[in-house]
Motif scaffolding. Structure first.
Motif, PDB file in Angstrom:
ATOM      1  N   SER A  15      -1.236   3.957  45.414  1.00 28.92           N
ATOM      2  CA  SER A  15      -0.566   2.845  46.428  1.00 28.92           C
ATOM      3  C   SER A  15      -1.327   1.515  46.299  1.00 28.92           C
ATOM      4  N   TYR A  19      -0.049  -2.112  45.099  1.00 27.46           N
ATOM      5  CA  TYR A  19      -0.238  -3.500  46.012  1.00 27.46           C
ATOM      6  C   TYR A  19      -0.942  -4.258  45.214  1.00 27.46           C
ATOM      7  N   GLN A  22       1.584  -6.107  42.513  1.00 26.85           N
ATOM      8  CA  GLN A  22       2.577  -6.876  43.048  1.00 26.85           C
ATOM      9  C   GLN A  22       1.725  -8.453  43.502  1.00 26.85           C
ATOM     10  N   GLN A  23       0.348  -8.108  44.031  1.00 22.94           N
ATOM     11  CA  GLN A  23      -0.303  -9.327  44.267  1.00 22.94           C
ATOM     12  C   GLN A  23      -0.580 -10.266  43.149  1.00 22.94           C
ATOM     13  N   PHE A  70      -7.546  -3.780  53.362  1.00 27.54           N
ATOM     14  CA  PHE A  70      -6.229  -2.922  53.549  1.00 27.54           C
ATOM     15  C   PHE A  70      -5.755  -2.673  55.090  1.00 27.54           C
ATOM     16  N   LEU A 229       0.624   0.353  52.289  1.00 31.48           N
ATOM     17  CA  LEU A 229       0.733  -0.485  51.248  1.00 31.48           C
ATOM     18  C   LEU A 229       1.837  -0.196  50.396  1.00 31.48           C
ATOM     19  N   LEU A 232       4.612  -2.280  52.387  1.00 36.20           N
ATOM     20  CA  LEU A 232       4.266  -3.547  52.159  1.00 36.20           C
ATOM     21  C   LEU A 232       4.644  -4.263  50.831  1.00 36.20           C
ATOM     22  N   THR A 233       4.532  -3.441  49.633  1.00 40.18           N
ATOM     23  CA  THR A 233       4.925  -3.996  48.502  1.00 40.18           C
ATOM     24  C   THR A 233       6.335  -3.408  48.180  1.00 40.18           C
TER      25      THR A 233
END
Length: 469
Positions: A15, A19, A22-23, A70, A229, A232-233
Motif C-alpha cells: 500500500s 501511494y 502515484q506521488q 500516513f 493509502l 487514497l491512491t
C-alpha cells in the motif's frame, strides 16, 4: 508516460509503494494491487468479545516519519496510551522489574548492569541518528539500487557490516556486559523477532530503539493505514494470488505479464512496471519468473515460524511468583533465553479502539493476553500461564526472516522495471523500515524511468544535501 503498474501484495509495503508510485509518477498512473489474503498483510486484528485487538505489528516508533505522515494524510489518530509496567522473566524469577518511578527504573538498571545501559543507549542513538538521514535523502529525490548502497549512504561500510554480524558481538565490542546482553537484550529480541542475540546488529538496533523509545499505534488498528493509502491512491485492488511474472518486450521496452489465480480462475495482465512486496523465498511463495535472461535466481534464507495466541482468561500469577493475583503488577512480560521457557513474551493487550473511559483490567480479572511463542501452546502450557480461560485464538506466521549472519542481502532491482521490496526485512523488519523501502522503490523506479541517473546511488550524499539546502 508510464501506463499500467502493478504492485504484488497489499500489506504495508504494497500500500505504501502504491501511494509513493502515484506521488512520483502522478495521478494518471493506473495502479493494480494484487492481494490474495486481505489488505493489511501482517497488520491483522482478531476479535474477542466484539472488540478488536492487534494480533501483530503492534507498535510504531516515534521517529517513524513516513508512518507519522500516513496517519496525518489519512486523518487517522494515535491510539490513546494506556500505561503498564513490564518485567523480564527467567523461567524462575524476574531478573528486572519496571516500577512507576522512572528514576528508580534507571537506578535499578544502573545498579544491576552498571554502565552497560548507558553504552547501549549511546550505541542505539548513534545508529538511529544516522538512519534518520534517509528522510532527507528521500525528500531530495535520491534513491538506491541496492540495500548495500542505501546502508552505505547512511553509515558507510560500518552499516553494511552491521547486517553481517550479530548484535551481541557489536554490543560486547562497545563495552556492554555479557550479563546485560543475556538478560535485557535477549528479552527484547525474543519479544520483537522471536530470535536470539545472534540477529544482525542492524536489525537488533532497530528493535532496541523501539524498546527504549516512545512508541504509538493507530486508533482503530494499524491496518487502517493500508486500506487508507489504497483508497487514497484509488488503486484497483484485485483479490488474487500472483503465481508468476513473464517477460515480453514491446518496441524495445520491457513488458511484464503478471499471472494470477483467483476464485474465477486464472488470468494475466501486462504492465510497464511491477513492484513485488511479498517475500520471494521458496519457503514463502512458489513464484515463477519466465523468459528472463539471465534468469532470476532463487532467494536464499528462511523464515522464522512464530505463533501468536490471543487468550481471554485469568492469568496464573503464581507461576510468576505472585500467589495473590491482586498483587501482580505487570502488563507485559518478556523472557530470557532459557531452554525450558516455551514462550517469548506475553502482554495484556488493549483493544484497537480505546475510549476515554477505558481502563485496564485488574490483574485478578479476566483479560486479553497476547502470547508470542515459536510453537503452538499445548493444553499444559496454557494451563501453566492461565488459571482458566474462555477462548484462545491462534495465528501461525512466517513472520520474520530467520536472521543468519552469513547471508548476502537480497536485490532491489530484479530487472529493468521490476522491483523487489521485501528484501529490506533482511536489514531489519519494522513498519518504518518497510515504508522507507517503499519510498525508495518508488523513487528508484521514477529516476530510472526518466533516466535521472544522477539521483541514484550518489556518493557523499550528506555533503550534497547540505549544499542543496
Amino acid at each position: 508516460p508510464l501506463s499500467p503498474a502493478a504492485v504484488v501484495g497489499a500489506g504495508l509495503g504494497g500500500s505504501a509503494a502504491a501511494y509513493f508510485l502515484q506521488q512520483h509518477f502522478g495521478p494518471q498512473v493506473q495502479l493494480d494491487v494484487y492481494e490474495a489474503a486481505g489488505v493489511g498483510g501482517r497488520l491483522a486484528t482478531v476479535t474477542v468479545n466484539k472488540q478488536q485487538y492487534e494480533s501483530r505489528g503492534a507498535s510504531i516508533h516515534a521517529l517513524s516519519l513516513h508512518m507519522q505522515d500516513f496517519v496525518k494524510i489519512l486523518g487517522l489518530k494515535h491510539r490513546r496510551e494506556v500505561a503498564g509496567k513490564s518485567a523480564i522473566f527467567s523461567g524462575e524469577h524476574f531478573v528486572l522489574e519496571e516500577t512507576d518511578w522512572y528514576l528508580l527504573n534507571l537506578f535499578r538498571l544502573w545498579w544491576h548492569y552498571g554502565i552497560s545501559f548507558l553504552r547501549l543507549q549511546m550505541w542505539v542513538e548513534e545508529v538511529m541518528e544516522k538512519f534518520m538521514r534517509i528522510y532527507k535523502y528521500q525528500a531530495h529525490g535520491y534513491a538506491f539500487s541496492s540495500l548495500e548502497e542505501l546502508l552505505r549512504s547512511l553509515g558507510g561500510e560500518a552499516f553494511v557490516n552491521m547486517t553481517q554480524r550479530s548484535v551481541a558481538e557489536s554490543l560486547l565490542e562497545v563495552g556492554v556486559t555479557q550479563r546485560f546482553v543475556d538478560d535485557v537484550i535477549a528479552a527484547v529480541l525474543r519479544s520483537s523477532y522471536g530470535q536470539s542475540v545472534l540477529v544482525p546488529a542492524f536489525a537488533g538496533a532497530m528493535s532496541l530503539a523501539g524498546a527504549q523509545g516512545s512508541t504509538w499505534a493507530v486508533e482503530g488498528g494499524n491496518k487502517l493505514v493500508c486500506s487508507g493509502l489504497l483508497k487514497l491512491t484509488k488503486a484497483n485492488v484485485i483479490s488474487a494470488r500472483v503465481t508468476g511474472i513473464s517477460l515480453h518486450s514491446s518496441e524495445g521496452r520491457a513488458l511484464y505479464q503478471v499471472h494470477y489465480e483467483s476464485t474465477e480462475g486464472q488470468g494475466s495482465a501486462f504492465y510497464d512496471l511491477v513492484v513485488v512486496t511479498t517475500p520471494l523465498h521458496p519457503s514463502r511463495s512458489n513464484f515463477t519468473f519466465e523468459n528472463f535472461d539471465p534468469p532470476i535466481a532463487d532467494f536464499p534464507g528462511a523464515f522464522q515460524p512464530s505463533v501468536t495466541s490471543v487468550v481471554h482468561g485469568y492469568l496464573n500469577s503464581s507461576y510468576f511468583g505472585f500467589p495473590d493475583p491482586k498483587l501482580f503488577p505487570f502488563t507485559s512480560i518478556l523472557t530470557t533465553d532459557t531452554p525450558d521457557l516455551f514462550f517469548h513474551a506475553m502482554d495484556n493487550i488493549c483493544p484497537v479502539n480505546i475510549s476515554a473511559a477505558f481502563r485496564r483490567k485488574q490483574p485478578q480479572e479476566a483479560a486479553v493476553w497476547r502470547v508470542l511463542s515459536q510453537q503452538p501452546l499445548d493444553k499444559q502450557q496454557l494451563k501453566t500461564l492461565f488459571r482458566s480461560y474462555y477462548s484462545v485464538q491462534v495465528a501461525e506466521w512466517q513472520a520474520y526472516p530467520r536472521y543468519d549472519a552469513a547471508k548476502a542481502l537480497p536485490p532491489i532491482v530484479l530487472h529493468e522495471n521490476l522491483f523487489y521490496l521485501s528484501g529490506v526485512e533482511w536489514v531489519a523488519s519494522s513498519m518504518e523500515m518497510i515504508a522507507v523501502a517503499a519510498k525508495n522503490v518508488a523513487l528508484l523506479a521514477y529516476n530510472r524511468w526518466h533516466q535521472e541517473l544522477e539521483k541514484i546511488d550518489q556518493k557523499d550524499l550528506m555533503h550534497k544535501v547540505k549544499t542543496e539546502l
